[in-house]
Design a protein around this motif. Structure first.
Motif, PDB file in Angstrom:
ATOM      1  N   PRO A   1      14.384 -53.611 -37.601  1.00 52.24           N
ATOM      2  CA  PRO A   1      13.030 -53.637 -37.050  1.00 52.24           C
ATOM      3  C   PRO A   1      13.002 -54.505 -35.804  1.00 52.24           C
ATOM      4  N   ASP A   2      12.074 -54.205 -34.941  1.00 47.67           N
ATOM      5  CA  ASP A   2      11.942 -54.983 -33.726  1.00 47.67           C
ATOM      6  C   ASP A   2      11.138 -56.239 -34.053  1.00 47.67           C
ATOM      7  N   ILE A   3      11.840 -57.297 -34.368  1.00 52.12           N
ATOM      8  CA  ILE A   3      11.181 -58.523 -34.790  1.00 52.12           C
ATOM      9  C   ILE A   3      11.172 -59.502 -33.629  1.00 52.12           C
ATOM     10  N   GLY A   4      10.023 -59.905 -33.253  1.00 57.16           N
ATOM     11  CA  GLY A   4       9.938 -60.905 -32.199  1.00 57.16           C
ATOM     12  C   GLY A   4      10.077 -62.281 -32.818  1.00 57.16           C
ATOM     13  N   ASP A   5       9.123 -63.134 -32.569  1.00 54.72           N
ATOM     14  CA  ASP A   5       9.113 -64.451 -33.180  1.00 54.72           C
ATOM     15  C   ASP A   5       8.959 -64.324 -34.679  1.00 54.72           C
ATOM     16  N   ALA A   6       9.747 -65.086 -35.378  1.00 60.38           N
ATOM     17  CA  ALA A   6       9.588 -65.101 -36.826  1.00 60.38           C
ATOM     18  C   ALA A   6       9.223 -66.518 -37.232  1.00 60.38           C
ATOM     19  N   HIS A   7       8.513 -66.640 -38.342  1.00 61.72           N
ATOM     20  CA  HIS A   7       8.147 -67.978 -38.807  1.00 61.72           C
ATOM     21  C   HIS A   7       8.553 -68.103 -40.273  1.00 61.72           C
TER      22      HIS A   7
ATOM     23  N   VAL B   1      25.412 -70.531 -56.107  1.00 59.20           N
ATOM     24  CA  VAL B   1      25.858 -69.820 -54.907  1.00 59.20           C
ATOM     25  C   VAL B   1      24.714 -69.752 -53.907  1.00 59.20           C
ATOM     26  N   LEU B   2      25.076 -69.373 -52.705  1.00 59.90           N
ATOM     27  CA  LEU B   2      24.074 -69.077 -51.678  1.00 59.90           C
ATOM     28  C   LEU B   2      24.118 -67.570 -51.443  1.00 59.90           C
ATOM     29  N   VAL B   3      22.957 -66.934 -51.460  1.00 67.57           N
ATOM     30  CA  VAL B   3      22.883 -65.514 -51.109  1.00 67.57           C
ATOM     31  C   VAL B   3      21.927 -65.398 -49.927  1.00 67.57           C
ATOM     32  N   GLY B   4      22.426 -64.886 -48.828  1.00 69.59           N
ATOM     33  CA  GLY B   4      21.587 -64.863 -47.633  1.00 69.59           C
ATOM     34  C   GLY B   4      21.599 -63.508 -46.939  1.00 69.59           C
ATOM     35  N   TYR B   5      20.428 -63.110 -46.482  1.00 68.89           N
ATOM     36  CA  TYR B   5      20.288 -61.894 -45.671  1.00 68.89           C
ATOM     37  C   TYR B   5      19.820 -62.341 -44.299  1.00 68.89           C
ATOM     38  N   ARG B   6      20.351 -61.702 -43.250  1.00 63.29           N
ATOM     39  CA  ARG B   6      19.723 -61.925 -41.954  1.00 63.29           C
ATOM     40  C   ARG B   6      20.053 -60.808 -40.975  1.00 63.29           C
ATOM     41  N   ILE B   7      19.208 -60.692 -39.977  1.00 61.75           N
ATOM     42  CA  ILE B   7      19.495 -59.742 -38.904  1.00 61.75           C
ATOM     43  C   ILE B   7      20.270 -60.502 -37.841  1.00 61.75           C
TER      44      ILE B   7
ATOM     45  N   PRO C   1      11.919 -52.236 -43.296  1.00 62.91           N
ATOM     46  CA  PRO C   1      11.466 -52.871 -42.058  1.00 62.91           C
ATOM     47  C   PRO C   1      10.006 -53.320 -42.147  1.00 62.91           C
ATOM     48  N   GLU C   2       9.268 -52.688 -43.065  1.00 62.39           N
ATOM     49  CA  GLU C   2       7.847 -53.033 -43.167  1.00 62.39           C
ATOM     50  C   GLU C   2       7.643 -54.468 -43.626  1.00 62.39           C
ATOM     51  N   LEU C   3       8.676 -55.058 -44.254  1.00 60.57           N
ATOM     52  CA  LEU C   3       8.541 -56.457 -44.685  1.00 60.57           C
ATOM     53  C   LEU C   3       8.761 -57.428 -43.523  1.00 60.57           C
ATOM     54  N   LYS C   4       9.310 -56.919 -42.423  1.00 56.49           N
ATOM     55  CA  LYS C   4       9.489 -57.717 -41.208  1.00 56.49           C
ATOM     56  C   LYS C   4      10.234 -59.031 -41.443  1.00 56.49           C
ATOM     57  N   VAL C   5      11.224 -58.978 -42.319  1.00 56.10           N
ATOM     58  CA  VAL C   5      11.983 -60.194 -42.622  1.00 56.10           C
ATOM     59  C   VAL C   5      13.203 -60.283 -41.705  1.00 56.10           C
ATOM     60  N   ARG C   6      13.349 -61.400 -41.017  1.00 56.57           N
ATOM     61  CA  ARG C   6      14.514 -61.594 -40.161  1.00 56.57           C
ATOM     62  C   ARG C   6      15.621 -62.311 -40.915  1.00 56.57           C
ATOM     63  N   GLU C   7      15.204 -63.112 -41.872  1.00 60.23           N
ATOM     64  CA  GLU C   7      16.178 -63.935 -42.576  1.00 60.23           C
ATOM     65  C   GLU C   7      15.617 -64.289 -43.941  1.00 60.23           C
ATOM     66  N   ALA C   8      16.469 -64.208 -44.974  1.00 57.43           N
ATOM     67  CA  ALA C   8      16.042 -64.612 -46.319  1.00 57.43           C
ATOM     68  C   ALA C   8      17.230 -65.254 -47.001  1.00 57.43           C
TER      69      ALA C   8
ATOM     70  N   VAL D   1      12.456 -67.858 -46.278  1.00 55.53           N
ATOM     71  CA  VAL D   1      12.314 -66.533 -45.657  1.00 55.53           C
ATOM     72  C   VAL D   1      11.696 -66.700 -44.270  1.00 55.53           C
ATOM     73  N   MET D   2      12.290 -66.057 -43.291  1.00 49.83           N
ATOM     74  CA  MET D   2      11.743 -66.053 -41.936  1.00 49.83           C
ATOM     75  C   MET D   2      11.177 -64.657 -41.692  1.00 49.83           C
ATOM     76  N   GLN D   3       9.909 -64.600 -41.352  1.00 49.65           N
ATOM     77  CA  GLN D   3       9.240 -63.306 -41.255  1.00 49.65           C
ATOM     78  C   GLN D   3       8.484 -63.217 -39.928  1.00 49.65           C
ATOM     79  N   ALA D   4       8.432 -62.020 -39.384  1.00 44.06           N
ATOM     80  CA  ALA D   4       7.670 -61.840 -38.148  1.00 44.06           C
ATOM     81  C   ALA D   4       6.184 -61.963 -38.454  1.00 44.06           C
ATOM     82  N   ARG D   5       5.445 -62.428 -37.508  1.00 47.10           N
ATOM     83  CA  ARG D   5       3.999 -62.582 -37.703  1.00 47.10           C
ATOM     84  C   ARG D   5       3.312 -61.242 -37.756  1.00 47.10           C
TER      85      ARG D   5
END
Lengths: 691, 691
Positions: free
Chosen positions: B469-475, B577-583, B659-666, B687-691
């Motif tokens: 997804p086209d994620i700009g600023d994430a918070h 463990v650490l489980v991480g997702y990111r774009i 993509p509808e969840l707009k998550v850049r990082e979890a 979780v870092m998510q687009a506004r």
């Protein structure tokens, strides 16, 4: 008296006369090849073909037997079948032959009969002084005098290149492959020996006997496993003293290959990391890649000459992409490329050297100019931050080989090693540099392999003086007796007190909680018989613990004699390690540090050296064990007392200088590492001692 | 519509007309070379030298400008200095030129002015449709039509070998080195492109545009870093669909080399293990050694054809020593050689094949006989326990190359891949096999590197369908909000309850002991502000904890708005463990599993894949993380619930399809692994998510 036995190397590489026992009339057959090869290569000594069934072989007079010869040949190559070997060796010995080489297989690798044959060979050698090469030896080659005394079919090709390398190989087929590859790489040989299964002469004996040969500048050992370590050690020490590099390629890094080597030769393959410690501690250069064998000698010589102690590599290049490949390969092998200092960058600027300088000096195309490259190399070689410089040369090495190598040739006598990696295929430049004795590499991988290998080679360790006592049967000591051995070595252990197993309780010289353990030389593995009671909080629980131990022992080890219980405070360190000493059958005395607990099972996280080791070397071992990084102040935790651990490792390793203790094995497991300043403590120990 | 843009590849590799803008009169100068090279190589298209200052260059008519030409050239190579580039590109675009290649450097890697120039280039390309190769491109070579359109000095040498490989290289100097090495190895090229700094056309674009070219059978990518991952992915997927192997050599495995690549090109170098996951998950063959690049194509083709799923390698040899080298190198790369089954041994015996069979089939000298080797290969290739067979050929490969390769040639169309490693230097056999398209290797190391690389290449993963997804600023979300995201993904987490920070206590839906944490989107790193109170045993301590949190927040984060406290039971797993997702900016959506706690710092013990991943792939990731072996039932401990972990990893990775969840990082850290059957539990999440 020199320890170098010239008579062996003479009979091996420079025999005046050779008998070929059982030589075949058919030069295409294995048993016919040596005669043909010797004739083709112009060997000038006397050759006696022996074949009881023919008056002629391959057009030459054949003699009926060894004893029918007009003289005693210096070297007899026995080409006849397995069952004729023992009588032939016997006859040779009786006649006064110095050396026999045995082609046939069928000895200890093939059952009981073979083991018996092998024993007979050993007996003959021991009682008569005749030396034996093989069995399963494909022979010996010396290109300097046309001695192509081998049944290896590869030598049908004429023109074994003369050179500086002496090869001793467990694998007979490999000597042919090595010659062809050396030839292609412009590297020659001062001798090649297929050592076979080493009934008498082993790799160490053979190489040691040749050390005075001025034609030999370096040794290549192609090893299937570590065998006859004592002889190899004697050779390695003497070779190091003479500045003749010993390059080793050892198979069996993986268990699969180790298993193959074992099947192949009948020898037991040891663990590779023990062999690795052995090779490196004795100053040998262990390479990982086949072709590095042909490229590493000049670099090893340069490193030996320069007495290089640090490992800071500087890189200068005419191609950034090419240099990055070398840097990458070096880093993957744990060798870091040093950035240029500000001072060096200033000097380069002052000398108007173009290009970019940072992690490496990238001259780009300007580096193809003689003056630029020469000046750049000079500044890099003089820079104190570098101990070795690698020049990575791009397309000019192929297009203008003479121009490209000229500035490099100026530094042939530099104080620091200068190595060259050629990025394109550049046979002319490679050949010129190789002939000039300048370390040069055909691929980024062999370049990095060679550099990593010469740096991993350790200065002759303290272990050179280790004494291997003749220990027959060894028996386990009780834990209390083991602590007494540790006391003699000043290896710290937890307080303890022993009491009779029959006791109902005890007054302790330390506080609760405590652990109570069966203490017996007959029960080395206490937990298996329920011989350990943990977490005893008070006298009542202690009394109960005595009863539990008695009951467990009655059930699980009724025959074990055990009169004692050992009581220790319950202790917890920041982490646990295993520190072990033992006399390895191949490598001799070794010392090991390993991660404790479940780590040890999951990762092979351990460091091995030949014993004894200094405290400095023990510190290196600590740095090798990754798990110990967890007690180096990470996440705000205090440091573990790694200095005390280093001292304890060194102290335990001193067993290698105390043969009077007759210890074959001493394992502290676990050794607790406490917070910095609080030391380390052995909380269990197992010692195997000769009676 | 095809995704392959033929117009690019046509202008790139088959242009009808070329303009050389700013060509020098001196053929020895960089800017003079392309004209000379094109003439020497017999390029048949139209060449327009352009030089405003001369009427002739190198004896040819020179045109004053692009607009003065009698036609619009298909491809313009801009050889003039940096400051002339933008106007030249503009003019080319206005005239309708399809493709310009820019030699000059001095763009975004060299300061603000360069960045501005680069932006202008992008704008021109975007607004006019002209395509740009470079800047810093040394040009393009197509040996099939004499298009030696390059300023790389290495191409002064005539005779670029024609062949099947198309090379796209970040490094311009390397294309020359690759040609020379390919030539030496008997391997040719269907095109080579120096892609430079990829202002417009990137590796992915270029390769994708050539996919319909029947001359190209495989791709070699020489990468300094992973850039323009989206384009590379589009190419890789399409190449895989067409069965054209993509072979990648990527620099920057070490941080030192990554840093160099970054300096060199101005690009930021990402982490190598992310790039590695990217390459392998997209079915590319990543090799570790330079020369494997020239050897691996036929094997990669064979593996693609056979649809090989398992990784069981069988070895047949005429030399035990040679075979042991291959086995050793394979094992070091994690590839295990499979032993011969009893059934296969029986068949060999029945066929009266001599030699020893165990871990490998060692035919010894008998294997040099055609019938023996042929029959042996047939039985090995038919044996169900092998998915690939490696023949290790000894001295006969050099002495009797025709004889040695003949039995191997019989299996050119075998269902399973058959690879050949030649132990001696054997150029004739190598050449015959190479020409026949049979996978053959010059060294044991490239043989093992190639086999390991084709096996490490993964089938196109689920990630082919990932959506970026086209994620700009994430918070950052608060921990409670993060758990809501995990709920949507069915990733299990610990129970929790939230209360106002102002509370004095709380009635909990779970038992004590508990942990109380600041819960705020503005405080992603709670511990740094004293925002976590552990081990709360009862309501009184809980009340105290609220006060502590308020006090800490007042002091350490007075401006952070925080209205909530999150309370969770204190839990302990078997391991963390650490489980991480990111774009990832280069690789796109990735999923990572890493050892938790201090392990993660000490060892880089982690596994990365492109997201999303199936549960099967998640299981592979679990197998990659060494620390997790500690919860596989060692030492009598129970197993950890690794199945639940695999499910959780897969579930989290599904973010790549949402993509509808707009998550850049979890990032779940830690995820507790409980005893088998009890699952896994996230006990913290960011979780870092687009506004």
């Amino acid at each position: 008296m020199s320890i170098v036995e010239h008579s062996i190397s003479h009979a091996l590489l420079y025999p005046q006369s050779i008998a070929l026992l059982g030589v075949s009339d058919d030069p295409g057959k294995t048993g016919g090849r040596p005669l043909q090869f010797l004739r083709n290569s112009g060997y000038a000594g006397k050759i006696y073909p022996i074949n009881p069934n023919r008056s002629q072989v391959q057009g030459e007079k054949a003699w009926p037997s060894l004893s029918a010869l007009p003289e005693v040949p210096e070297h007899v190559f026995i080409l006849s079948p397995t069952d004729t070997v023992v009588p032939a060796v016997k006859e040779s010995a009786q006649l006064g032959v110095k050396l026999v080489t045995i082609l046939a297989a069928g000895f200890s690798e093939s059952g009981e009969e073979g083991v018996q044959r092998e024993k007979e060979l050993r007996d003959i050698a021991a009682s008569t002084g005749i030396r034996i090469l093989g069995p399963s030896s494909l022979g010996v080659v010396n290109p300097s005098n046309g001695l192509v005394l081998t049944a290896n079919a590869a030598f049908a090709e004429p023109g074994v290149p003369k050179g500086k390398l002496f090869v001793a190989s467990h694998s007979g087929s490999m000597i042919g492959a090595l010659v062809s590859r050396g030839k292609a790489r412009g590297v020659g040989f001062a001798g090649l020996v297929s050592v076979g299964s080493e009934v008498d002469l082993c790799v160490g004996d053979i190489c040691l006997s040749t050390l005075d040969d001025p034609a030999i500048e370096g040794y290549v050992l192609f090893l299937e496993s570590l065998r006859h370590g004592d002889k190899l050690k004697a050779f390695a020490l003497e070779a190091a003293r003479r500045g003749k590099p010993v390059i080793a390629y050892k198979l069996g890094r993986s268990s699969a290959a180790a298993e193959m080597a074992a099947t192949h030769t009948g020898a037991l393959a040891g663990e590779d990391d023990i062999a690795d410690a052995f090779l490196k501690d004795l100053g040998m250069v262990r390479v990982e890649m086949l072709e590095t064998l042909f490229e590493v000698l000049p670099l090893a010589q340069g490193v030996a000459k320069s007495g290089l102690r640090q490992k800071n590599i500087g890189v200068v290049a005419t191609t950034g992409g090419g240099a990055a490949m070398v840097v990458d390969q070096l880093s993957m092998r744990g060798v870091t490329v040093q950035s240029l200092s500000d001072e060096t960058q200033r000097k380069l600027k002052e000398a108007q050297i173009p290009g970019t300088a940072g992690r490496i000096l990238d001259l780009t195309l300007a580096g193809t100019k003689y003056e630029v490259m020469k000046k750049a190399l000079q500044i890099m070689l003089e820079a104190p931050e570098f101990d070795m410089v690698v020049a990575v040369v791009g397309s000019s090495a192929r297009l203008h080989p003479e121009l490209a190598v000229r500035p490099i040739m100026e530094f042939i006598n530099a104080d620091k090693p200068l190595a060259v990696m050629l990025v394109p295929d550049a046979p002319e430049a490679l050949s010129t540099l190789t002939q000039a004795g300048i370390p040069c590499f055909r691929t980024p991988e062999t370049c990095a392999d060679a550099i990593a290998a010469v740096l991993a080679r350790r200065e002759l360790s303290e272990s050179a003086n280790a004494i291997v006592p003749d220990i027959g049967d060894a028996h386990a000591l009780s834990e209390a007796q083991a602590y007494e051995v540790l006391d003699k070595l000043q290896v710290p252990h937890a307080d303890y007190a022993t009491f009779p197993l029959s006791a109902d309780g005890a007054t302790l010289p330390f506080d609760y909680p405590v652990v109570a353990k069966i203490c017996s030389a007959h029960i080395p593995h206490k937990t298996e018989v329920g011989g350990v009671v943990l977490g005893i909080q008070d006298p009542a629980q202690l009394s109960q613990a005595f009863a539990t131990l008695r009951s467990n022992l009655r059930q699980k080890a009724p025959n074990a004699m055990c009169g004692q219980v050992l009581i220790q405070p319950m202790l917890k360190g920041m982490t646990e390690v295993l520190v072990g000493y033992r006399i390895d059958p191949d490598a001799g005395p070794i010392i090991m540090l390993a991660a404790g607990g479940i780590w040890a099972e999951v990762m092979r996280d351990r460091s091995i050296r030949l014993a004894p080791v200094s405290v400095d070397t023990a510190r290196e071992m600590i740095a090798d064990v990754k798990m110990l990084k967890t007690v180096t102040g990470l996440r705000g935790k205090p440091n573990g007392d790694l200095e005390a651990l280093a001292q304890a490792i060194s102290n335990l390793s001193m067993l290698a200088l105390k043969p009077e203790l007759k210890v074959r094995e001493a394992e502290v497991n676990p050794m607790l590492v406490l917070v910095e300043g609080h030391g380390v403590l052995a909380v269990d120990a197992l010692v195997m001692q000769a009676r």
